[in-house]
Enzyme design. Sequence first.
Site, mmCIF file in Angstrom:
data_model
loop_
_atom_site.group_PDB
_atom_site.id
_atom_site.type_symbol
_atom_site.label_atom_id
_atom_site.label_comp_id
_atom_site.label_asym_id
_atom_site.label_seq_id
_atom_site.Cartn_x
_atom_site.Cartn_y
_atom_site.Cartn_z
ATOM 1 N N GLU A 169 0.838 -1.210 0.000
ATOM 2 C CA GLU A 169 0.000 0.000 0.000
ATOM 3 C C GLU A 169 0.871 1.258 0.000
ATOM 4 O O GLU A 169 2.083 1.189 0.254
ATOM 5 C CB GLU A 169 -0.930 0.005 1.205
ATOM 6 N N VAL A 211 -5.399 0.056 2.802
ATOM 7 C CA VAL A 211 -5.506 -1.405 2.666
ATOM 8 C C VAL A 211 -6.699 -1.750 1.768
ATOM 9 O O VAL A 211 -6.578 -2.568 0.846
ATOM 10 C CB VAL A 211 -5.638 -2.065 4.055
ATOM 11 N N ASP A 260 -17.578 4.095 13.495
ATOM 12 C CA ASP A 260 -16.329 4.160 12.730
ATOM 13 C C ASP A 260 -15.723 2.760 12.599
ATOM 14 O O ASP A 260 -15.066 2.249 13.508
ATOM 15 C CB ASP A 260 -15.349 5.124 13.406
ATOM 16 N N SER A 272 -13.490 0.656 9.710
ATOM 17 C CA SER A 272 -12.721 0.868 8.470
ATOM 18 C C SER A 272 -13.275 0.048 7.309
ATOM 19 O O SER A 272 -13.660 -1.119 7.479
ATOM 20 C CB SER A 272 -11.265 0.486 8.715
ATOM 21 N N ALA A 273 -13.243 0.661 6.130
ATOM 22 C CA ALA A 273 -13.598 -0.059 4.899
ATOM 23 C C ALA A 273 -12.607 -1.200 4.622
ATOM 24 O O ALA A 273 -12.900 -2.077 3.807
ATOM 25 C CB ALA A 273 -13.631 0.898 3.711
ATOM 26 N N ASP A 274 -11.465 -1.194 5.315
ATOM 27 C CA ASP A 274 -10.534 -2.327 5.186
ATOM 28 C C ASP A 274 -11.257 -3.633 5.533
ATOM 29 O O ASP A 274 -10.999 -4.670 4.928
ATOM 30 C CB ASP A 274 -9.333 -2.180 6.145
ATOM 31 N N LYS A 318 -3.456 -2.302 15.440
ATOM 32 C CA LYS A 318 -2.976 -1.307 16.386
ATOM 33 C C LYS A 318 -4.047 -1.055 17.445
ATOM 34 O O LYS A 318 -5.235 -1.031 17.147
ATOM 35 C CB LYS A 318 -2.684 -0.012 15.640
HETATM 36 N N1 PSU Z 1 -3.216 1.385 10.771
HETATM 37 C C1 PSU Z 1 -1.902 1.394 10.973
HETATM 38 N N2 PSU Z 1 -1.094 1.976 10.052
HETATM 39 C C2 PSU Z 1 -1.594 2.543 8.908
HETATM 40 C C3 PSU Z 1 -3.006 2.499 8.698
HETATM 41 C C4 PSU Z 1 -3.768 1.922 9.651
HETATM 42 O O1 PSU Z 1 -1.428 0.881 11.985
HETATM 43 O O2 PSU Z 1 -0.822 3.063 8.084
HETATM 44 C C5 PSU Z 1 -3.552 3.081 7.427
HETATM 45 C C6 PSU Z 1 -3.697 1.969 6.376
HETATM 46 O O3 PSU Z 1 -3.495 2.515 5.088
HETATM 47 C C7 PSU Z 1 -5.154 1.557 6.550
HETATM 48 C C8 PSU Z 1 -5.793 2.897 6.824
HETATM 49 O O4 PSU Z 1 -5.705 0.916 5.429
HETATM 50 O O5 PSU Z 1 -4.874 3.571 7.663
HETATM 51 C C9 PSU Z 1 -7.154 2.760 7.483
HETATM 52 O O6 PSU Z 1 -7.775 4.000 7.530
HETATM 53 P P1 PSU Z 1 -9.307 4.112 7.981
HETATM 54 O O7 PSU Z 1 -9.313 3.728 9.434
HETATM 55 O O8 PSU Z 1 -9.660 5.543 7.752
HETATM 56 O O9 PSU Z 1 -10.083 3.162 7.129
HETATM 57 MN MN MN Z 2 -12.754 5.336 9.804
#
Ligand code: PSU
Ligand code: MN
Length: 305
Positions: free
Chosen positions: A25, A106, A138, A140-142, A159
């Site tokens: 990524e 991701v 909240d 994540s779309a991951d 994390k």
């Molecule tokens: N968590 C980490 N390191 C990161 C990310 C998440 O420990 O770099 C980054 C990754 O790119 C992950 C994104 O896909 O944040 C998730 O963001 P969001 O929670 O807005 O979906």
């Molecule tokens: Mn989010």
Amino acid sequence: MNPFLEIHPEVKEALQTNKPVVALESTIISHGMPWPRNVETALAVEDLIRNGGAAPATVAIMNGKCHVGLKRDVMEGLGKMENVWKVSLRDMPYVLSKNLYGATTVAATMRIAAMAGVKIFVTGGIGGVHRDAETSMDISADLTEMENTSVAVVSAGVKSILDIGLTLEYLETKGVPVVTYGQNEFPCFYSCKSRFKSPLRLDTAMEIAQLIKTKWDLGLNGSVLIANPVPADYEVPAEEIEKHIENALRTAKEKNIRGKDVTPYLLRYIAECSKGESLEANIALIKHNAKLGAEVAIAFSALSN
Ligand code: PSU
Ligand code: MN
């Protein structure tokens, strides 16, 4: 081939000859680490994958295309540039249609990797269910991407800015196998210990590749999450990080940080408070994941050929 794809010659050659490829990524480069360590790390990770016998394919969006594999100068540019978009799934149409520069999360990286035919993906940490998700919603779309898209993800766990328990529950609901490499406990990024038992444990890259292949051969779509504990020498004790996380969460709330800005804000806050230590751990664990990812990609392609 999808007209939005632009595949680097090294990656194209590997895909055409059924050689192992590992996707990477780019949000981690643009939003995850300070310059110049971000670029150094991204290049070192690519070299580790190459030396491990697979082709690295860092994903990013630019000039209206989804790039799979970046030239060195593009990678350097991306690492220095300000105002690069953090591109998750929903941002893809906007950033592509406006010809903006986008670093993929991701979720977006998985989708683009799948479009290109790349099956194995290495990152540091995935997004997940946030600690206050019951009120903020909240998530994540991951995670929804992992439900749907058949690309396996190697990470150092989740994390603890996130609710690790809820994230594991969500992955269970969505049918995503969670495998920890070489230990019984699920790791939490900076630390090998999260107090959560890993749903599964495997001890070799070949066994991991076999599990991935079996899932997809069964006709089950979606990801497999492989959690690779941070190398012991670089581990930052969970209690040490926890105080920074609590401060980060409190200030994010005070400053009314929302939506896609939450994760980068928390990551930056923690990185700044814990100074060099967390950055070194971050770099070490990504390199460590790259080695495992290359091994899994090689084993997977041996099983598939
Ligand atoms: N968590 C980490 N390191 C990161 C990310 C998440 O420990 O770099 C980054 C990754 O790119 C992950 C994104 O896909 O944040 C998730 O963001 P969001 O929670 O807005 O979906
Ligand atoms: Mn989010």
